[in-house]
Write a protein that holds these residues in place. Sequence first.
Motif, mmCIF file in Angstrom:
data_model
loop_
_atom_site.group_PDB
_atom_site.id
_atom_site.type_symbol
_atom_site.label_atom_id
_atom_site.label_comp_id
_atom_site.label_asym_id
_atom_site.label_seq_id
_atom_site.Cartn_x
_atom_site.Cartn_y
_atom_site.Cartn_z
ATOM 1 N N ARG A 66 0.875 -1.168 0.000
ATOM 2 C CA ARG A 66 0.000 0.000 0.000
ATOM 3 C C ARG A 66 0.916 1.222 0.000
ATOM 4 N NH1 ARG A 66 -3.131 -3.600 3.124
ATOM 5 N NH2 ARG A 66 -5.389 -3.509 2.642
ATOM 6 N N GLU A 69 1.376 3.565 3.033
ATOM 7 C CA GLU A 69 2.038 3.079 4.241
ATOM 8 C C GLU A 69 3.552 3.262 4.207
ATOM 9 O OE1 GLU A 69 -1.205 -0.439 5.348
ATOM 10 O OE2 GLU A 69 0.795 -0.973 4.606
ATOM 11 N N SER A 81 4.073 -10.962 4.077
ATOM 12 C CA SER A 81 2.963 -11.816 4.497
ATOM 13 C C SER A 81 2.685 -12.965 3.545
ATOM 14 C CB SER A 81 1.689 -10.974 4.639
ATOM 15 O OG SER A 81 1.376 -10.321 3.409
ATOM 16 N N GLN A 82 3.179 -12.873 2.294
ATOM 17 C CA GLN A 82 2.887 -13.940 1.331
ATOM 18 C C GLN A 82 3.816 -13.824 0.128
ATOM 19 O OE1 GLN A 82 -0.939 -13.336 -0.817
ATOM 20 N NE2 GLN A 82 -1.116 -11.417 0.354
ATOM 21 N N ASP A 91 -3.647 -13.788 -1.554
ATOM 22 C CA ASP A 91 -4.705 -13.395 -0.623
ATOM 23 C C ASP A 91 -4.750 -11.875 -0.528
ATOM 24 O OD1 ASP A 91 -5.259 -16.081 0.020
ATOM 25 O OD2 ASP A 91 -3.587 -16.107 1.473
ATOM 26 N N PRO A 92 -5.871 -11.303 -0.055
ATOM 27 C CA PRO A 92 -5.905 -9.856 0.179
ATOM 28 C C PRO A 92 -4.736 -9.430 1.063
ATOM 29 C CG PRO A 92 -8.100 -10.770 0.375
ATOM 30 C CD PRO A 92 -7.170 -11.942 0.257
ATOM 31 N N LEU A 93 -4.170 -8.278 0.747
ATOM 32 C CA LEU A 93 -2.978 -7.817 1.456
ATOM 33 C C LEU A 93 -3.375 -7.213 2.806
ATOM 34 C CD1 LEU A 93 0.124 -7.463 1.179
ATOM 35 C CD2 LEU A 93 -0.338 -5.136 0.375
ATOM 36 N N ALA A 94 -2.854 -7.798 3.889
ATOM 37 C CA ALA A 94 -3.127 -7.266 5.225
ATOM 38 C C ALA A 94 -2.429 -5.928 5.410
ATOM 39 C CB ALA A 94 -2.655 -8.266 6.291
ATOM 40 N N ALA A 95 -3.016 -5.085 6.259
ATOM 41 C CA ALA A 95 -2.432 -3.765 6.518
ATOM 42 C C ALA A 95 -1.021 -3.907 7.068
ATOM 43 C CB ALA A 95 -3.314 -2.999 7.500
ATOM 44 N N HIS A 96 -0.156 -2.975 6.657
ATOM 45 C CA HIS A 96 1.229 -2.881 7.137
ATOM 46 C C HIS A 96 2.026 -4.149 6.847
ATOM 47 C CE1 HIS A 96 0.072 0.855 8.994
ATOM 48 N NE2 HIS A 96 -0.921 0.235 9.641
ATOM 49 N N THR A 97 1.704 -4.788 5.701
ATOM 50 C CA THR A 97 2.507 -5.922 5.228
ATOM 51 C C THR A 97 2.821 -5.712 3.754
ATOM 52 O OG1 THR A 97 0.667 -7.319 4.465
ATOM 53 C CG2 THR A 97 1.266 -7.449 6.819
ATOM 54 N N GLY A 110 -6.086 -4.899 -2.194
ATOM 55 C CA GLY A 110 -5.549 -4.023 -1.155
ATOM 56 C C GLY A 110 -4.229 -3.388 -1.529
#
Length: 412
Positions: A66, A69, A81-82, A91-97, A110
């Motif tokens: 993102r 960020e 994360s992946q 997978d959808p990108l988690a925040a702050h990863t 994301g």
Amino acid sequence: MNDKTQPPLLSVDEALDHLLHAAEPVQAIEDALTMDALGRVLATSITSPVSVPPYNNSAMDGYAVRAAELNPSAVTRLQVSQRIAAGTMGDPLAAHTAARIFTGAPIPEGADAVVMQENTKQTDDIVAIHPAVTTGENIRLAGEDIAAGAMVLQGGTHLGPQHIGLAASIGMARLPVYRKLRIATFFTGDELVMPGEALAPGQIYNSNRFTLNSLLRRLGFIPIDLGTVPDNLEATVAVLKQAAQEADVIITSGGVSVGEEDYVKAAVEQIGSINMWRIAMKPGKPLAFGRIENAAFIGLPGNPVSVFVTFCIFARPFLLRSQGVMNVTPRSFWVEANFDWLKPDRRREYLRARLEPGMDGVSRAVLFPHQGSGVLTSTVWGDGLINCPAGTPIKRGERVRFIPFSELLACY
């Protein structure tokens, strides 16, 4: 018969316009495998059933993030994360990863930018990023190249490797193409001998047979080689009748001038019609066009250079238009003349030339020293033609119109 009793010479432009208006494009359509469609002419325009690319994807190896960020003035550290390889969905990108991503892989939901690998350093599952990127950076958007429903290939296109690749990119396994034109050729002259045979006094090798059939194959047509025909009216009429039954177009070499041994024109007029004859050009004044039954007829001159030049200037665009090709005009370019041509002919001349780079890096046109219509070596030495308007002298340093052989032998 002398020139005063013959019809006036047509200009090159008048003759070419006449030919193109008379061309009757082939109608039969075949279904060709895309892999086998190289050199064929597309019969109908193609629209894309899909978007290309079909999804947002990474333009390079790196990390999907993102953009908001990232710290624009300092190193940003994010957990990885992946891992997303081409051909897999993340997978959808988690925040702050961040997601480790590779060229062509889908951008995860994301994420809105990709940091190139060279601007990162990963230690265990943490990636350090500097400098930052902006939204959309290093992402190829869905439909960026082709939007679903867009026309990607126009009917009348002569399919080259790039067209085949484009058709494959939208999933086209087969393409509608026009049936190939069948072109019958024969050659007149009792003096003609095939290579490999011994030459008797007064004989020459039949280079035109090889030049013309090679030109036809180069452009993707089907040549029907009917060989050499004896110099008499009966034999010429017989082979013309045969050719009209087997081919879409008949092309001959020799026999269309005004000599007593030139039988082709008389034979065509006996069983068909001549609608155009004699062009104000050099080389190649005796060029005829007509019809025999359902076949078009083109009678080229007999001199080797005249055959090559008149085919390129007249027969090529006529045949391509008859094959269904829309763009048949060869591109030409203004170049500087590095020669003097101070005694121009009253007809338009096509001078064999080539481009040679000067000390300043600028390419200039130089002429082959012998411009005779029998000097076939000029077409090998040269890499194009200078289009010299009738009665126009050329002085060194002036601009001239140059038509490369690569254009005159191109299919488009």
